[in-house]
Design an enzyme around this catalytic site. Sequence first.
Site, PDB file in Angstrom:
ATOM      1  N   ASP A  11       1.858  -8.039   0.569  1.00  9.30           N
ATOM      2  CA  ASP A  11       2.843  -8.722  -0.270  1.00  9.30           C
ATOM      3  C   ASP A  11       2.962  -7.902  -1.545  1.00  9.30           C
ATOM      4  O   ASP A  11       2.010  -7.815  -2.313  1.00  9.30           O
ATOM      5  CB  ASP A  11       2.345 -10.149  -0.553  1.00  9.30           C
ATOM      6  CG  ASP A  11       3.244 -10.910  -1.514  1.00  9.30           C
ATOM      7  OD1 ASP A  11       4.161 -10.296  -2.105  1.00  9.30           O
ATOM      8  OD2 ASP A  11       3.009 -12.122  -1.678  1.00  9.30           O
ATOM      9  N   HIS A  18       7.515 -16.918  -4.089  1.00  8.07           N
ATOM     10  CA  HIS A  18       6.718 -16.375  -2.981  1.00  8.07           C
ATOM     11  C   HIS A  18       7.377 -16.624  -1.626  1.00  8.07           C
ATOM     12  O   HIS A  18       6.713 -16.598  -0.600  1.00  8.07           O
ATOM     13  CB  HIS A  18       5.333 -17.017  -2.981  1.00  8.07           C
ATOM     14  CG  HIS A  18       4.449 -16.608  -4.123  1.00  8.07           C
ATOM     15  ND1 HIS A  18       3.869 -15.360  -4.200  1.00  8.07           N
ATOM     16  CD2 HIS A  18       4.056 -17.272  -5.231  1.00  8.07           C
ATOM     17  CE1 HIS A  18       3.141 -15.289  -5.308  1.00  8.07           C
ATOM     18  NE2 HIS A  18       3.243 -16.444  -5.954  1.00  8.07           N
ATOM     19  N   GLY A 103      -8.743   6.809   1.010  1.00  5.63           N
ATOM     20  CA  GLY A 103      -8.923   7.256   2.386  1.00  5.63           C
ATOM     21  C   GLY A 103      -8.599   6.212   3.429  1.00  5.63           C
ATOM     22  O   GLY A 103      -8.376   6.537   4.595  1.00  5.63           O
ATOM     23  N   ASN A 104      -8.600   4.929   3.034  1.00  3.75           N
ATOM     24  CA  ASN A 104      -8.424   3.861   4.008  1.00  3.75           C
ATOM     25  C   ASN A 104      -7.980   2.621   3.249  1.00  3.75           C
ATOM     26  O   ASN A 104      -8.538   2.316   2.196  1.00  3.75           O
ATOM     27  CB  ASN A 104      -9.775   3.619   4.695  1.00  3.75           C
ATOM     28  CG  ASN A 104      -9.663   2.728   5.899  1.00  3.75           C
ATOM     29  OD1 ASN A 104      -9.202   1.597   5.797  1.00  3.75           O
ATOM     30  ND2 ASN A 104     -10.085   3.243   7.031  1.00  3.75           N
ATOM     31  N   ASP A 131       2.691 -16.195   7.440  1.00  2.44           N
ATOM     32  CA  ASP A 131       2.739 -16.274   5.970  1.00  2.44           C
ATOM     33  C   ASP A 131       2.253 -17.641   5.530  1.00  2.44           C
ATOM     34  O   ASP A 131       2.437 -18.640   6.227  1.00  2.44           O
ATOM     35  CB  ASP A 131       4.169 -16.032   5.467  1.00  2.44           C
ATOM     36  CG  ASP A 131       4.224 -15.958   3.941  1.00  2.44           C
ATOM     37  OD1 ASP A 131       3.280 -15.384   3.338  1.00  2.44           O
ATOM     38  OD2 ASP A 131       5.190 -16.469   3.355  1.00  2.44           O
ATOM     39  N   TYR A 227      -9.165 -15.621  -6.500  1.00  7.82           N
ATOM     40  CA  TYR A 227      -7.917 -15.815  -5.780  1.00  7.82           C
ATOM     41  C   TYR A 227      -6.867 -14.804  -6.189  1.00  7.82           C
ATOM     42  O   TYR A 227      -6.573 -14.637  -7.358  1.00  7.82           O
ATOM     43  CB  TYR A 227      -7.349 -17.216  -6.023  1.00  7.82           C
ATOM     44  CG  TYR A 227      -6.042 -17.404  -5.323  1.00  7.82           C
ATOM     45  CD1 TYR A 227      -6.011 -17.511  -3.932  1.00  7.82           C
ATOM     46  CD2 TYR A 227      -4.840 -17.414  -6.008  1.00  7.82           C
ATOM     47  CE1 TYR A 227      -4.820 -17.643  -3.262  1.00  7.82           C
ATOM     48  CE2 TYR A 227      -3.633 -17.557  -5.346  1.00  7.82           C
ATOM     49  CZ  TYR A 227      -3.632 -17.666  -3.970  1.00  7.82           C
ATOM     50  OH  TYR A 227      -2.443 -17.796  -3.315  1.00  7.82           O
ATOM     51  N   LYS A 230      -2.832 -15.372  -0.601  1.00 11.13           N
ATOM     52  CA  LYS A 230      -3.379 -15.633   0.734  1.00 11.13           C
ATOM     53  C   LYS A 230      -3.311 -14.373   1.581  1.00 11.13           C
ATOM     54  O   LYS A 230      -2.562 -13.450   1.289  1.00 11.13           O
ATOM     55  CB  LYS A 230      -2.590 -16.765   1.404  1.00 11.13           C
ATOM     56  CG  LYS A 230      -3.252 -18.130   1.227  1.00 11.13           C
ATOM     57  CD  LYS A 230      -4.550 -18.243   2.007  1.00 11.13           C
ATOM     58  CE  LYS A 230      -5.296 -19.499   1.593  1.00 11.13           C
ATOM     59  NZ  LYS A 230      -6.737 -19.381   1.722  1.00 11.13           N
ATOM     60  N   ASP A 231      -4.117 -14.352   2.628  1.00  8.36           N
ATOM     61  CA  ASP A 231      -4.282 -13.133   3.410  1.00  8.36           C
ATOM     62  C   ASP A 231      -3.146 -12.872   4.389  1.00  8.36           C
ATOM     63  O   ASP A 231      -2.936 -11.761   4.813  1.00  8.36           O
ATOM     64  CB  ASP A 231      -5.611 -13.204   4.151  1.00  8.36           C
ATOM     65  CG  ASP A 231      -6.702 -13.723   3.236  1.00  8.36           C
ATOM     66  OD1 ASP A 231      -6.855 -13.154   2.157  1.00  8.36           O
ATOM     67  OD2 ASP A 231      -7.357 -14.715   3.591  1.00  8.36           O
TER      68      ASP A 231
HETATM   69  C1  F6R Z   1       0.427 -19.426  -1.450  1.00  6.82           C
HETATM   70  C2  F6R Z   1       1.414 -18.877  -2.365  1.00  6.82           C
HETATM   71  C3  F6R Z   1       2.163 -19.801  -3.254  1.00  6.82           C
HETATM   72  C4  F6R Z   1       1.687 -19.661  -4.692  1.00  6.82           C
HETATM   73  C5  F6R Z   1       2.413 -20.650  -5.624  1.00  6.82           C
HETATM   74  C6  F6R Z   1       2.031 -20.470  -7.081  1.00  6.82           C
HETATM   75  O1  F6R Z   1      -0.175 -18.425  -0.704  1.00  6.82           O
HETATM   76  O2  F6R Z   1       1.622 -17.693  -2.440  1.00  6.82           O
HETATM   77  O3  F6R Z   1       2.071 -21.124  -2.808  1.00  6.82           O
HETATM   78  O4  F6R Z   1       0.297 -19.863  -4.754  1.00  6.82           O
HETATM   79  O5  F6R Z   1       3.806 -20.477  -5.520  1.00  6.82           O
HETATM   80  O6  F6R Z   1       2.225 -19.154  -7.421  1.00  6.82           O
HETATM   81  P1  F6R Z   1       1.968 -18.559  -8.893  1.00  6.82           P
HETATM   82  O7  F6R Z   1       0.574 -18.956  -9.305  1.00  6.82           O
HETATM   83  O8  F6R Z   1       2.166 -17.107  -8.709  1.00  6.82           O
HETATM   84  O9  F6R Z   1       3.010 -19.209  -9.778  1.00  6.82           O
HETATM   85 MG    MG Z   2       3.482 -13.683  -2.736  1.00  7.13          MG
HETATM   86 MG    MG Z   3       2.658 -14.210   1.789  1.00  6.81          MG
END
Ligand code: F6R
Ligand code: MG
Ligand code: MG
Length: 365
Positions: A11, A18, A103-104, A131, A227, A230-231
């Site tokens: 990301d 997001h 390198g990775n 996602d 934090y 997310k992965d």
């Molecule tokens: C979950 C995610 C979103 C953000 C949320 C708050 O993985 O990416 O739910 O955690 O929109 O985002 P910020 O703290 O960047 O305002």
């Molecule tokens: Mg994001």
């Molecule tokens: Mg994402």
Amino acid sequence: DKITLSVIKADVGGYVGHCAMHGELILEASRHLDDARSQGVLVDYHVTACGDDLELIMTHSHGVDNRDVHHLAWEVFEACTEVAKKLKLYGAGQDLLSHAFSGNVRGMGPGVAEMEFVERESEPIVIFMADKTSAGAWNLPLYKIFADPFNTAGLVIAPTLHAGFRYEVHDVKGHQKILFSTPEELYDLLVFIGATGRYLVKAVYTKDGEIAAVSSTERLALIAGKYVGKDDPVCVVRCQGKFPAVGEVVEPFSMPHIVEGWMRGSHYGPLMPVPLSQARPTRFDGPPRVICLGFQLANGHLVGPCDIFDDPSFNEARRLCNVIADHLRRHGPFEPHRLPMDEMEYTTLPQVMAKLQDRWQPLEN
Ligand code: F6R
Ligand code: MG
Ligand code: MG
């Protein structure tokens, strides 16, 4: 001749918030990978997105964990971060946790799933990309695909699958790994992979040692120590013949299982299988989404993609997701919608605790 399929994702900026991917990032990534293909670094590529995650699907002949391929992916993410900064997209460069490539890309923020194999006469593969969830999301479907006879008919009635599979499980907190043989060790396997925050199915092999599936198991919070998003994992599965059929591989997603992620990476929600056009999680930043692109490999060329969840037979799964989402949402800030305290990615607990420290009184008994 062996071919390597590398899926590397990050990301590097969301549009809007997001929620989704800006087209300029797809174009920028495609330009770079096109050059790499012309120079012979890659055999082929496909760039796509799931929500705010940029997904680089690449084929080449350099094997897994190859420095040049990882460096290429890193450069693409850096170039796309510049575009994201210019457009002031949200969270530009958020998953690039390190500033110097060493390198990775493993351990630097991006998620990686790679496998090397001899391309069969016909090589159907599917790539799942999710996602607003994390790596443990693949444990349940990978269990069903390769070990559950109620999901995969071939385990019972196909001579090519009847011997079962081996699971490579990573303990991402204990930094160790183990192989389980199924069906013999089903119950031992489940003791671990039911704990999706810690034990992750990294790969599945046939009993004669061929790679069948591989997933990204990076956990950003464990890398950064806090934090940082997310992965949002990916998973590659080879299909047909000695592997489960495409239909057996996608069947688990007809039951929207509950995964961690969703709003602020701190809630449980159903994983919704969607076509590409619907991979834009907005409601409470979700619910978590999974897309599935199918390709036929032809001498390393990616023939496709086929948008597998663009299929009315997943309508009921999507409808059920909305019903579950409504019900969970009504719990608001209460568990089990909100994750348990130590799994939450956002917390105000230390601040609130500090503020109230003088007001706590011991219980009388
Ligand atoms: C979950 C995610 C979103 C953000 C949320 C708050 O993985 O990416 O739910 O955690 O929109 O985002 P910020 O703290 O960047 O305002
Ligand atoms: Mg994001
Ligand atoms: Mg994402």
